[in-house]
Design an enzyme around this catalytic site. Sequence first.
Site, mmCIF file in Angstrom:
data_model
loop_
_atom_site.group_PDB
_atom_site.id
_atom_site.type_symbol
_atom_site.label_atom_id
_atom_site.label_comp_id
_atom_site.label_asym_id
_atom_site.label_seq_id
_atom_site.Cartn_x
_atom_site.Cartn_y
_atom_site.Cartn_z
ATOM 1 N N GLN A 173 -13.110 -10.518 -20.798
ATOM 2 C CA GLN A 173 -14.110 -11.332 -20.691
ATOM 3 C C GLN A 173 -15.473 -11.316 -20.557
ATOM 4 O O GLN A 173 -16.557 -10.087 -20.468
ATOM 5 C CB GLN A 173 -13.710 -12.814 -20.583
ATOM 6 C CG GLN A 173 -12.187 -12.861 -21.390
ATOM 7 C CD GLN A 173 -10.813 -12.415 -20.524
ATOM 8 O OE1 GLN A 173 -11.355 -12.516 -19.114
ATOM 9 N NE2 GLN A 173 -9.957 -11.264 -21.878
ATOM 10 N N LYS A 179 -17.536 -3.280 -24.572
ATOM 11 C CA LYS A 179 -17.828 -2.727 -23.304
ATOM 12 C C LYS A 179 -17.460 -0.777 -23.746
ATOM 13 O O LYS A 179 -17.953 0.279 -22.726
ATOM 14 C CB LYS A 179 -16.908 -3.149 -22.617
ATOM 15 C CG LYS A 179 -17.329 -4.795 -21.688
ATOM 16 C CD LYS A 179 -16.385 -4.878 -20.961
ATOM 17 C CE LYS A 179 -16.570 -6.811 -20.951
ATOM 18 N NZ LYS A 179 -15.443 -7.292 -22.091
ATOM 19 N N ASP A 189 -16.553 -9.751 -26.083
ATOM 20 C CA ASP A 189 -16.334 -8.524 -27.064
ATOM 21 C C ASP A 189 -17.405 -7.804 -27.911
ATOM 22 O O ASP A 189 -18.253 -7.602 -28.948
ATOM 23 C CB ASP A 189 -15.974 -9.324 -28.351
ATOM 24 C CG ASP A 189 -14.619 -10.279 -28.136
ATOM 25 O OD1 ASP A 189 -13.845 -9.558 -28.054
ATOM 26 O OD2 ASP A 189 -14.713 -11.241 -28.763
ATOM 27 N N GLY A 241 -8.688 -8.190 -25.171
ATOM 28 C CA GLY A 241 -8.273 -7.380 -26.504
ATOM 29 C C GLY A 241 -9.277 -5.770 -26.521
ATOM 30 O O GLY A 241 -10.798 -6.120 -27.010
ATOM 31 N N HIS A 242 -8.768 -4.477 -26.429
ATOM 32 C CA HIS A 242 -10.038 -3.899 -27.005
ATOM 33 C C HIS A 242 -9.495 -2.897 -27.643
ATOM 34 O O HIS A 242 -8.629 -2.055 -27.701
ATOM 35 C CB HIS A 242 -11.121 -3.016 -26.256
ATOM 36 C CG HIS A 242 -10.429 -2.865 -24.579
ATOM 37 N ND1 HIS A 242 -10.097 -3.752 -23.425
ATOM 38 C CD2 HIS A 242 -9.002 -1.771 -24.089
ATOM 39 C CE1 HIS A 242 -9.779 -3.064 -22.748
ATOM 40 N NE2 HIS A 242 -9.241 -2.473 -23.143
HETATM 41 P P1 IMP Z 1 -7.968 -17.371 -21.776
HETATM 42 O O1 IMP Z 1 -8.388 -16.648 -21.338
HETATM 43 O O2 IMP Z 1 -7.066 -17.199 -23.291
HETATM 44 O O3 IMP Z 1 -7.679 -19.285 -21.083
HETATM 45 O O4 IMP Z 1 -8.885 -18.475 -22.958
HETATM 46 C C1 IMP Z 1 -9.925 -18.745 -22.562
HETATM 47 C C2 IMP Z 1 -11.502 -18.481 -23.448
HETATM 48 O O5 IMP Z 1 -11.147 -17.531 -23.106
HETATM 49 C C3 IMP Z 1 -10.776 -18.964 -25.172
HETATM 50 O O6 IMP Z 1 -11.785 -19.528 -25.697
HETATM 51 C C4 IMP Z 1 -10.777 -17.486 -25.696
HETATM 52 O O7 IMP Z 1 -11.401 -17.635 -27.174
HETATM 53 C C5 IMP Z 1 -12.073 -17.163 -24.787
HETATM 54 N N1 IMP Z 1 -11.033 -15.365 -24.504
HETATM 55 C C6 IMP Z 1 -10.621 -15.314 -23.377
HETATM 56 N N2 IMP Z 1 -10.069 -13.920 -24.209
HETATM 57 C C7 IMP Z 1 -11.513 -13.128 -24.773
HETATM 58 C C8 IMP Z 1 -11.749 -12.016 -24.659
HETATM 59 O O8 IMP Z 1 -11.145 -10.776 -24.596
HETATM 60 N N3 IMP Z 1 -13.193 -11.763 -25.448
HETATM 61 C C9 IMP Z 1 -13.402 -13.349 -26.202
HETATM 62 N N4 IMP Z 1 -12.898 -14.575 -25.702
HETATM 63 C C10 IMP Z 1 -11.930 -14.174 -24.656
#
Ligand code: IMP
Length: 428
Positions: free
Chosen positions: A223, A16, A13, A40-41
């Site tokens: 991520q 980007k 977050d 998510g953007h």
């Molecule tokens: P997962 O990707 O749903 O398996 O989550 C694993 C970890 O990555 C968790 O702590 C989520 O909150 C974090 N996470 C996954 N996608 C994002 C993102 O786009 N931004 C910030 N954190 C993320």
Amino acid sequence: MPGIVIVGAQWGDEGKGKATDLLGSRTDYVVKFNGGNNAGHTVVVGDEKYALHLLPSGILTEGVTPVIGNGVVIDLEVLFDELEALSARGVDVSKLRISANAHVITDYHRTLDKVTERFLGKRSIGTTGRGIGPTYADKINRVGIRIQDLFDESILRQKIEGALDVKNHMLTKVYNRRAVTCDEIFDDLTSYVERIRPMVGDTGLELSRALDAGQTVVFEAGQATMLDIDHGTYPFVTSSTATSAGAALGSGVAPSRLDRVIGIVKAYTTRVGAGPFPTELFDEWGELLRKQGFEFGTTTGRPRRCGWNDTIITRYASRINGLTDIVLTKLDVLTGIEQIPVCVAYEVDGERFDEMPVSQSDFHHAKPIYENLPGWSEDITGARELSDLPANAQAYVRFLEERSGSRISAIGVGADREAIVQVHDLID
Ligand code: IMP
């Protein structure tokens, strides 16, 4: 000509979209190479605001071909929901290309994601619950379902049955959930076949040819570095390669084709979900950053954990990703803070660490050592040149640049698309 990678340098977050905007119309392809609809953007185009979770942001830029690479995991329902929502608003989505080797998220992956989190109790990761981890686990276990499997009904049935052999035991005996039938999954997945068929191909070949022809390809990581499966704060990470190496792995383009790596660094730090975060603030300063920076998740709406900037992390991200440039975002959020603490080292049980501790336990216990930098009170949202920034803001930027070891090429100074101080060109 350039293959350009954009990665998050912290815990995600970082914004980007600012970098993607800067590259804008000079881009021919935008590739998503890892993750799925856990990202998510929000992209603002003119007066229109779009929230994307799975599709690459390039889908909104005219002339750009968006690509979902082999390293992505795809929830087909989300894919078509997003495509239909965009089409309904007049966006041309016909150019989207999808790798035949990308993996598919099914209903049992989503269920397993949620129940395993519940069973982990206090040790839960705080995942987005979208089935990301279980789908990657199946990929590595060689029991995953790929996009290309949708086009061979007999293979698809065999693969679903093979996966369900084990999954149903887990669902019913370990997690006390109902069993899933092969027909349910088969019918769901095959309902998308005719719509997805024209989009699917050998995207690695298409991208390599585009680079051969001198076109500009932007590889946008989902991520961020500290959530990378290998280099992040394991096990509090996502299940894919979110660092620059993933751009090659997850798109089928050779590493030697990647010319620039742009790291996105927020002027402070945020994190969603569980896991260590040395500069996290639990007081009114954390509240202030959350409020001023609108730090709530796009995918889950969760309030983000907030803290000061951590230069140990940025330097680590510079090294792991081989950053050639940094885009610093949300500098305006710090306006009005008299003294801005920046983390320059950690203290763990009386010992000073100037780099990331090797041991995760040490990192969990790391206490930040701060240097206080003088703040500024002037509104900086109109700044477009470095010299437009107040002296203290310039000094803050220089301090982060020196500590991170990569040059800062652009600075986000407001929510608007144009609210950017550009220092170096990102494509030349
Ligand atoms: P997962 O990707 O749903 O398996 O989550 C694993 C970890 O990555 C968790 O702590 C989520 O909150 C974090 N996470 C996954 N996608 C994002 C993102 O786009 N931004 C910030 N954190 C993320």
